[in-house]
Design an enzyme around this catalytic site. Structure first.
Site, short mmCIF file in Angstrom:
data_model
loop_
_atom_site.label_atom_id
_atom_site.label_comp_id
_atom_site.label_asym_id
_atom_site.label_seq_id
_atom_site.Cartn_x
_atom_site.Cartn_y
_atom_site.Cartn_z
N GLY A 1 0.77 -1.23 0.00
CA GLY A 1 0.00 0.00 0.00
C GLY A 1 0.80 1.28 0.00
O GLY A 1 1.78 1.43 -0.74
N ARG B 1 6.69 -8.25 7.54
CA ARG B 1 6.89 -9.33 6.57
C ARG B 1 8.23 -9.14 5.85
O ARG B 1 8.32 -8.39 4.88
CB ARG B 1 5.72 -9.36 5.59
CG ARG B 1 4.41 -9.77 6.26
CD ARG B 1 3.21 -9.64 5.35
NE ARG B 1 2.83 -8.25 5.13
CZ ARG B 1 1.76 -7.87 4.44
NH1 ARG B 1 0.96 -8.78 3.92
NH2 ARG B 1 1.47 -6.59 4.29
N TYR C 1 -11.30 3.37 14.93
CA TYR C 1 -10.41 3.74 13.82
C TYR C 1 -10.40 5.25 13.63
O TYR C 1 -9.34 5.88 13.56
CB TYR C 1 -10.82 3.05 12.52
CG TYR C 1 -10.00 3.52 11.35
CD1 TYR C 1 -8.64 3.22 11.27
CD2 TYR C 1 -10.55 4.33 10.35
CE1 TYR C 1 -7.86 3.69 10.22
CE2 TYR C 1 -9.78 4.79 9.31
CZ TYR C 1 -8.43 4.47 9.24
OH TYR C 1 -7.67 4.95 8.20
#
Length: 256
Positions: free
Chosen positions: A17, A39, A153
Site C-alpha cells: 500500500g 513481513r 479507527y
C-alpha cells in the site's frame, strides 16, 4: 538552512500500500530509505524492485522494546534518520461500537496510536539534537468526518492529527518539521481487505469510483519533503473527486 541529499528516510508499514509506494518513490528520487514492516520477504522484494537505496528492516509496531531501541539497532551509517514517515496503521471491522470485537479496538490503538508515538519518541531526539528532520504521519479523513463503524479507527486518526499539531508546537524554534497527510477513499492497497476480511467485499468498496491510489499518497509525501526548509506543511487533506463529506445524518423515526 538547507541540507543536501541523500537524506535517510524511515518508512513504517512498507510491505504494501502507501508505505510500499512511498518507499519506492523516495528511493527513486535519491533518498536512502529504511523500509520497515513485519513481513521480511515483502521488504526484501521491495528492496530488489527499487531503483535506489532501500534497507529492509523487520519491525513490529506493537513491539515497544524494539521501537525504543530502534536508533541503536539500525546498521552503521543508517542510524541518523532525517525523515520519519509514520505510515503503519490499520482498520478492523465496521461493526457498531456495542457489537465490535474488543481485540480489534486494542489492535488498532496499539498500532495506530501507541506504536506511532513510541517510534516518534525514539527517533525525534536525534532530529532535535542535529537540528534537522521531518516527521510525516498518515492520518485519514476518518479522523475528521465520522461514519458508522469508524468508532475507534476514526478516533485513532483524530489522535494522529492532534498529536502532530502538538508536536509542531513543541518543535517551534527547531529545524524539524511535522506534517499530517489525511487521505479519503483510497484503493490499490490491502486496507479494505484487512478491514473486511473478504476480498470480494473489499472490491465492492471501490465499485463505480475512481479512488485515490498509493502512488498519489507517495507523490504528496515527496512534495512535502521537497519544499524549502523554511516551509512546514501542517496538514494535507485529500479526497478523490468522486468523494465529498456527507451532510449530518438525521433519524426521522424517533418522533413517531
Amino acid at each position: 538552512m538547507t541540507r543536501k541529499q541523500p537524506q535517510t528516510v524511515l518508512v513504517t508499514g512498507a510491505t504494501a500500500g502507501f508505505g510500499h509506494a512511498i518507499a519506492l518513490l523516495l528511493a527513486q528520487q535519491g533518498y536512502r530509505v529504511i523500509a520497515t514492516g513485519r513481513r521480511q520477504e515483502r521488504l526484501e522484494e521491495l528492496a530488489a524492485q527499487a531503483k535506489g537505496e532501500i534497507l529492509p528492516f523487520k519491525l513490529d509496531m506493537t513491539d515497544a522494546p524494539a521501537l525504543a531501541a530502534l536508533p541503536q539497532s539500525l546498521p552503521a551509517g543508517w542510524q541518523e534518520v532525517d525523515v520519519l514517515v509514520n505510515n503503519a496503521g490499520l482498520a478492523l471491522g465496521l461493526e457498531k461500537a456495542w457489537e465490535t470485537n474488543l481485540q480489534d479496538w486494542q489492535r488498532m490503538i496499539a498500532t495506530n496510536v501507541t506504536g506511532m508515538v513510541e517510534i516518534t519518541r525514539a527517533l525525534l531526539p536525534g532530529m532535535v539534537a542535529r537540528n534537522w528532520g521531518h516527521v510525516v504521519a498518515l492520518g485519514s479523513t476518518a479522523g475528521t468526518y465520522p461514519y458508522p463503524g469508524s468508532n475507534v479507527y476514526g478516533a485513532s486518526k483524530a489522535f494522529v492529527e492532534q498529536f502532530m499539531r502538538n508536536l509542531r508546537s513543541d518543535l517551534l524554534g527547531k529545524q524539524v518539521r511535522a506534517t499530517t497527510i489525511a487521505p479519503g477513499l483510497c484503493g490499490g492497497s490491502e486496507f479494505s481487505q484487512v478491514r473486511l476480511g473478504d476480498a470480494t467485499k473489499a472490491e465492492d468498496v471501490y465499485k463505480g469510483t475512481h479512488p485515490l491510489l498509493p502512488e498519489d499518497i507517495a507523490q504528496t509525501v515527496a512534495w512535502v519533503l521537497s519544499l524549502p526548509a523554511h516551509v512546514n506543511i501542517n496538514h494535507v487533506e485529500m479526497m478523490p473527486t468522486c468523494q465529498a463529506s456527507a451532510g449530518l445524518a438525521v433519524d426521522r423515526t424517533m418522533a413517531e
